[in-house]
Motif scaffolding. Structure first.
Motif, PDB file in Angstrom:
ATOM      1  N   LEU A  19       0.875  -1.044  -0.065  1.00 49.51           N
ATOM      2  CA  LEU A  19       0.173  -0.013  -0.244  1.00 49.51           C
ATOM      3  C   LEU A  19       0.723   1.327  -0.142  1.00 49.51           C
ATOM      4  CD1 LEU A  19      -2.716  -0.948   2.724  1.00 49.51           C
ATOM      5  CD2 LEU A  19      -3.080  -0.488   0.127  1.00 49.51           C
ATOM      6  N   SER A  20       0.587   2.303  -0.709  1.00 51.32           N
ATOM      7  CA  SER A  20       1.384   3.619  -1.059  1.00 51.32           C
ATOM      8  C   SER A  20       0.582   4.383   0.552  1.00 51.32           C
ATOM      9  CB  SER A  20       1.074   4.292  -2.017  1.00 51.32           C
ATOM     10  OG  SER A  20      -0.486   4.560  -2.228  1.00 51.32           O
ATOM     11  N   LEU A  21       1.455   5.327   0.815  1.00 55.66           N
ATOM     12  CA  LEU A  21       0.800   6.061   2.003  1.00 55.66           C
ATOM     13  C   LEU A  21      -0.196   6.869   1.618  1.00 55.66           C
ATOM     14  CD1 LEU A  21       1.500   7.042   4.849  1.00 55.66           C
ATOM     15  CD2 LEU A  21       2.954   8.867   3.582  1.00 55.66           C
ATOM     16  N   PRO A  22      -0.325   7.363   0.385  1.00 54.77           N
ATOM     17  CA  PRO A  22      -1.661   8.151   0.220  1.00 54.77           C
ATOM     18  C   PRO A  22      -2.845   7.021   0.160  1.00 54.77           C
ATOM     19  CG  PRO A  22       0.067   8.563  -1.378  1.00 54.77           C
ATOM     20  CD  PRO A  22       0.739   7.520  -0.485  1.00 54.77           C
ATOM     21  N   ALA A  23      -2.863   6.001  -0.500  1.00 55.89           N
ATOM     22  CA  ALA A  23      -3.721   4.990  -0.425  1.00 55.89           C
ATOM     23  C   ALA A  23      -3.994   4.527   1.009  1.00 55.89           C
ATOM     24  CB  ALA A  23      -3.563   3.701  -1.126  1.00 55.89           C
ATOM     25  N   LEU A  24      -3.345   4.468   2.004  1.00 56.67           N
ATOM     26  CA  LEU A  24      -3.400   4.013   3.381  1.00 56.67           C
ATOM     27  C   LEU A  24      -4.007   5.166   4.200  1.00 56.67           C
ATOM     28  CD1 LEU A  24      -2.889   2.051   5.489  1.00 56.67           C
ATOM     29  CD2 LEU A  24      -0.684   2.864   5.901  1.00 56.67           C
ATOM     30  N   ALA A  25      -3.692   6.412   3.818  1.00 59.28           N
ATOM     31  CA  ALA A  25      -4.267   7.476   4.384  1.00 59.28           C
ATOM     32  C   ALA A  25      -5.598   7.966   4.046  1.00 59.28           C
ATOM     33  CB  ALA A  25      -3.183   8.877   3.979  1.00 59.28           C
ATOM     34  N   GLU A  26      -5.927   7.449   2.883  1.00 63.74           N
ATOM     35  CA  GLU A  26      -7.475   7.592   2.266  1.00 63.74           C
ATOM     36  C   GLU A  26      -8.191   6.233   2.956  1.00 63.74           C
ATOM     37  OE1 GLU A  26     -10.032   7.024  -1.831  1.00 63.74           O
ATOM     38  OE2 GLU A  26      -7.765   7.906  -1.886  1.00 63.74           O
ATOM     39  N   ALA A  27      -7.600   5.213   2.962  1.00 65.66           N
ATOM     40  CA  ALA A  27      -8.538   4.211   3.777  1.00 65.66           C
ATOM     41  C   ALA A  27      -8.611   4.471   5.127  1.00 65.66           C
ATOM     42  CB  ALA A  27      -7.569   2.560   3.588  1.00 65.66           C
ATOM     43  N   CYS A  28      -7.880   5.333   5.674  1.00 68.54           N
ATOM     44  CA  CYS A  28      -8.169   5.742   7.478  1.00 68.54           C
ATOM     45  C   CYS A  28      -8.719   6.849   7.565  1.00 68.54           C
ATOM     46  CB  CYS A  28      -6.500   5.878   7.914  1.00 68.54           C
ATOM     47  SG  CYS A  28      -5.720   4.108   7.772  1.00 68.54           S
ATOM     48  N   GLY A  29      -9.132   7.731   6.400  1.00 69.36           N
ATOM     49  CA  GLY A  29      -9.731   8.836   6.423  1.00 69.36           C
ATOM     50  C   GLY A  29      -8.939   9.903   7.122  1.00 69.36           C
ATOM     51  N   ALA A  30      -7.572   9.825   6.674  1.00 68.13           N
ATOM     52  CA  ALA A  30      -6.586  10.956   7.427  1.00 68.13           C
ATOM     53  C   ALA A  30      -5.555  11.592   6.432  1.00 68.13           C
ATOM     54  CB  ALA A  30      -5.805  10.147   8.537  1.00 68.13           C
ATOM     55  N   ASP A  31      -5.128  12.662   6.631  1.00 68.78           N
ATOM     56  CA  ASP A  31      -4.159  13.173   5.960  1.00 68.78           C
ATOM     57  C   ASP A  31      -2.894  12.508   5.842  1.00 68.78           C
ATOM     58  OD1 ASP A  31      -2.779  15.759   4.548  1.00 68.78           O
ATOM     59  OD2 ASP A  31      -1.495  15.470   6.338  1.00 68.78           O
ATOM     60  N   MET A  32      -2.441  12.356   4.754  1.00 69.27           N
ATOM     61  CA  MET A  32      -1.277  11.329   4.570  1.00 69.27           C
ATOM     62  C   MET A  32       0.032  11.709   5.630  1.00 69.27           C
ATOM     63  SD  MET A  32       0.293  11.298   0.930  1.00 69.27           S
ATOM     64  CE  MET A  32       1.385  12.957   0.183  1.00 69.27           C
ATOM     65  N   TYR A  33       0.115  13.071   5.636  1.00 67.97           N
ATOM     66  CA  TYR A  33       1.263  13.792   6.462  1.00 67.97           C
ATOM     67  C   TYR A  33       1.060  13.439   7.742  1.00 67.97           C
ATOM     68  CZ  TYR A  33       2.826  15.498   1.576  1.00 67.97           C
ATOM     69  OH  TYR A  33       3.097  15.509   0.516  1.00 67.97           O
ATOM     70  N   ALA A  34      -0.067  13.602   8.303  1.00 71.91           N
ATOM     71  CA  ALA A  34      -0.496  13.699   9.735  1.00 71.91           C
ATOM     72  C   ALA A  34      -0.469  12.306  10.068  1.00 71.91           C
ATOM     73  CB  ALA A  34      -1.935  14.185  10.059  1.00 71.91           C
ATOM     74  N   LEU A  35      -1.065  11.153   9.161  1.00 74.95           N
ATOM     75  CA  LEU A  35      -0.899   9.955   9.502  1.00 74.95           C
ATOM     76  C   LEU A  35       0.471   9.333   9.598  1.00 74.95           C
ATOM     77  CD1 LEU A  35      -2.267   7.146   9.807  1.00 74.95           C
ATOM     78  CD2 LEU A  35      -2.090   6.866   7.308  1.00 74.95           C
ATOM     79  N   HIS A  36       1.570   9.832   8.820  1.00 75.55           N
ATOM     80  CA  HIS A  36       2.846   9.379   8.874  1.00 75.55           C
ATOM     81  C   HIS A  36       3.638   9.926  10.086  1.00 75.55           C
ATOM     82  CE1 HIS A  36       7.219   9.298   7.992  1.00 75.55           C
ATOM     83  NE2 HIS A  36       6.857   8.413   7.121  1.00 75.55           N
ATOM     84  N   ARG A  37       3.243  11.064  10.592  1.00 72.22           N
ATOM     85  CA  ARG A  37       3.792  11.701  11.756  1.00 72.22           C
ATOM     86  C   ARG A  37       3.405  10.820  13.000  1.00 72.22           C
ATOM     87  NH1 ARG A  37       2.975  16.491   9.225  1.00 72.22           N
ATOM     88  NH2 ARG A  37       1.288  16.768  10.330  1.00 72.22           N
ATOM     89  N   ALA A  38       2.097  10.685  13.195  1.00 72.79           N
ATOM     90  CA  ALA A  38       1.314   9.985  14.193  1.00 72.79           C
ATOM     91  C   ALA A  38       1.683   8.584  14.300  1.00 72.79           C
ATOM     92  CB  ALA A  38      -0.144  10.172  14.043  1.00 72.79           C
ATOM     93  N   PHE A  39       1.723   7.854  13.039  1.00 77.86           N
ATOM     94  CA  PHE A  39       2.283   6.653  12.827  1.00 77.86           C
ATOM     95  C   PHE A  39       3.518   6.452  13.543  1.00 77.86           C
ATOM     96  CE2 PHE A  39       3.308   2.367  11.466  1.00 77.86           C
ATOM     97  CZ  PHE A  39       2.092   1.557  11.437  1.00 77.86           C
ATOM     98  N   THR A  40       4.662   7.192  13.037  1.00 78.97           N
ATOM     99  CA  THR A  40       5.927   7.164  13.551  1.00 78.97           C
ATOM    100  C   THR A  40       5.970   7.333  15.107  1.00 78.97           C
ATOM    101  OG1 THR A  40       6.563   7.662  11.097  1.00 78.97           O
ATOM    102  CG2 THR A  40       8.080   7.837  13.035  1.00 78.97           C
ATOM    103  N   ARG A  41       5.341   8.341  15.443  1.00 75.27           N
ATOM    104  CA  ARG A  41       5.413   8.703  16.975  1.00 75.27           C
ATOM    105  C   ARG A  41       4.936   7.596  17.706  1.00 75.27           C
ATOM    106  NH1 ARG A  41       2.007  12.548  17.059  1.00 75.27           N
ATOM    107  NH2 ARG A  41       0.393  11.672  18.232  1.00 75.27           N
TER     108      ARG A  41
END
Length: 125
Positions: A19-41
């Motif tokens: 899954l690409s980050l944009p596809a994952l973010a869309e499936a989660c209903g989140a902004d991809m940059y916010a998802l990446h930051r929150a996920f990593t944290r």
């Protein structure tokens, strides 16, 4: 936290899926940059590294069940055996052949659920 849990659930449900980050973010209903930051944290790994970790854990299960290395690589979502071997070694400290044969470099890597355990297991060097 909900989007991160959803992203983890999606990646854990099908470890062989890329899954690409944009596809994952869309499936989660989140902004991809916010998802990446929150996920990593919260998880301690970026989404792509977590996805690779899940694929390696899935491959370990397939190998333990007697599947050939090349087939386990394909079923776990790797494009070729060399990429699989590099990722496998990065996360376990051993090549797939060493893992199967109980080689010297073998280190057990346990799957983590960091939202409940509070710790992340990252790649070993």
């Amino acid at each position: 936290v909900r989007a991160v849990r959803r992203a983890m659930d999606i990646m854990e449900a099908d470890p062989g899926q890329s899954l690409s980050l944009p596809a994952l973010a869309e499936a989660c209903g989140a902004d991809m940059y916010a998802l990446h930051r929150a996920f990593t944290r919260l998880v301690g790994l970026p989404p792509h590294a977590f996805q690779m970790q899940q694929a390696v854990e899935h491959a370990k299960t397939l190998l333990a069940g007697g599947m050939a290395i090349s087939q386990a690589a394909l079923d776990a979502g790797f494009a070729d055996q060399s990429h699989f071997s590099r990722c496998f070694r990065q996360f376990t400290g051993a090549t797939p052949g060493q893992y199967l044969g109980g080689g010297q470099g073998k280190q057990e890597s346990t799957p983590t659920n960091v939202l409940t355990q509070g710790q992340a297991a990252g790649p070993t060097k």
